[in-house]
Design a protein around this motif. Structure first.
Motif, mmCIF file in Angstrom:
data_model
loop_
_atom_site.group_PDB
_atom_site.id
_atom_site.type_symbol
_atom_site.label_atom_id
_atom_site.label_comp_id
_atom_site.label_asym_id
_atom_site.label_seq_id
_atom_site.Cartn_x
_atom_site.Cartn_y
_atom_site.Cartn_z
ATOM 1 N N ASP A 50 0.851 -1.178 0.000
ATOM 2 C CA ASP A 50 0.000 0.000 0.000
ATOM 3 C C ASP A 50 0.893 1.235 0.000
ATOM 4 N N PHE A 51 0.502 2.243 -0.761
ATOM 5 C CA PHE A 51 1.316 3.450 -0.889
ATOM 6 C C PHE A 51 1.580 4.098 0.463
ATOM 7 N N GLU A 52 0.607 4.057 1.356
ATOM 8 C CA GLU A 52 0.771 4.660 2.676
ATOM 9 C C GLU A 52 1.785 3.893 3.531
ATOM 10 N N MET A 53 1.945 2.618 3.260
ATOM 11 C CA MET A 53 2.898 1.787 4.014
ATOM 12 C C MET A 53 4.294 1.811 3.389
ATOM 13 N N LEU A 54 4.408 2.433 2.247
ATOM 14 C CA LEU A 54 5.667 2.428 1.509
ATOM 15 C C LEU A 54 6.816 2.999 2.328
ATOM 16 N N VAL A 55 6.587 4.082 3.019
ATOM 17 C CA VAL A 55 7.662 4.702 3.806
ATOM 18 C C VAL A 55 8.176 3.739 4.870
ATOM 19 N N MET A 74 14.013 3.026 -7.745
ATOM 20 C CA MET A 74 13.182 3.660 -8.773
ATOM 21 C C MET A 74 12.912 2.682 -9.919
ATOM 22 N N ARG A 75 13.905 1.916 -10.277
ATOM 23 C CA ARG A 75 13.721 0.920 -11.340
ATOM 24 C C ARG A 75 12.724 -0.158 -10.915
ATOM 25 N N LEU A 76 12.765 -0.542 -9.661
ATOM 26 C CA LEU A 76 11.798 -1.516 -9.166
ATOM 27 C C LEU A 76 10.390 -0.944 -9.235
ATOM 28 N N PHE A 77 10.225 0.280 -8.766
ATOM 29 C CA PHE A 77 8.898 0.892 -8.750
ATOM 30 C C PHE A 77 8.417 1.307 -10.129
ATOM 31 N N TYR A 78 9.311 1.339 -11.081
ATOM 32 C CA TYR A 78 8.922 1.643 -12.457
ATOM 33 C C TYR A 78 7.919 0.609 -12.971
ATOM 34 N N ILE A 83 1.561 4.377 -9.066
ATOM 35 C CA ILE A 83 2.193 5.439 -8.295
ATOM 36 C C ILE A 83 3.024 6.276 -9.260
ATOM 37 N N LYS A 84 2.878 7.577 -9.178
ATOM 38 C CA LYS A 84 3.651 8.472 -10.041
ATOM 39 C C LYS A 84 5.118 8.446 -9.621
ATOM 40 N N ALA A 85 5.979 8.550 -10.605
ATOM 41 C CA ALA A 85 7.423 8.483 -10.361
ATOM 42 C C ALA A 85 7.878 9.539 -9.364
ATOM 43 N N ASN A 86 7.352 10.748 -9.469
ATOM 44 C CA ASN A 86 7.795 11.803 -8.547
ATOM 45 C C ASN A 86 7.347 11.529 -7.117
#
Length: 122
Positions: A50-55, A74-78, A83-86
């Motif tokens: 979950d994006f909120e748990m990412l940190v 960043m390559r993994l999350f690509y 989720i937007k890259a920024n």
């Protein structure tokens, strides 16, 4: 794409478990939680977290593997397009800034020092 990431994460975990079993059976593996293969499943789980748990997940990752780079993550999350890259870059940079200054001397950490890309992703 979200469903594809779940399938991919499941496949990564299954493959990591097979590798762990193979190394354990042959005597070349580190049994238990210290296995360096554990990182494969951890990275796979980042594809579905979950994006909120990412940190939190990134902080945990940096605690065990401080040599992992922003570019590698960043390559993994690509792979994820939900989720937007920024946004991902901001989360990664926040985790990098707040990680402890102590450097792990753990042999597992050396794996990310060996991964080098010859091109730029962005």
């Amino acid at each position: 794409m979200e469903a594809e990431c779940h399938v991919l994460a499941k496949k990564i975990t299954e493959e990591a478990n097979q590798l762990r079993s193979l190394f354990d059976e042959t005597g070349f593996g580190a049994k238990g939680a210290d296995s360096p293969i554990k990182i494969i499943s951890t990275l796979g789980n980042l594809l579905t977290c979950d994006f909120e748990m990412l940190v939190l997940d990134l902080h945990t990752l940096f605690a065990s593997y401080p040599s992992i780079s922003e570019d590698q993550l960043m390559r993994l999350f690509y792979i994820r397009n939900d989720i937007k890259a920024n946004e991902v870059k901001e989360k990664i940079q926040d985790a990098i800034r707040s990680r402890k200054s102590t450097v792990s001397h753990d042999k597992q950490d050396s794996i990310f020092k060996e991964i080098v890309f010859s091109d730029r992703l962005w």
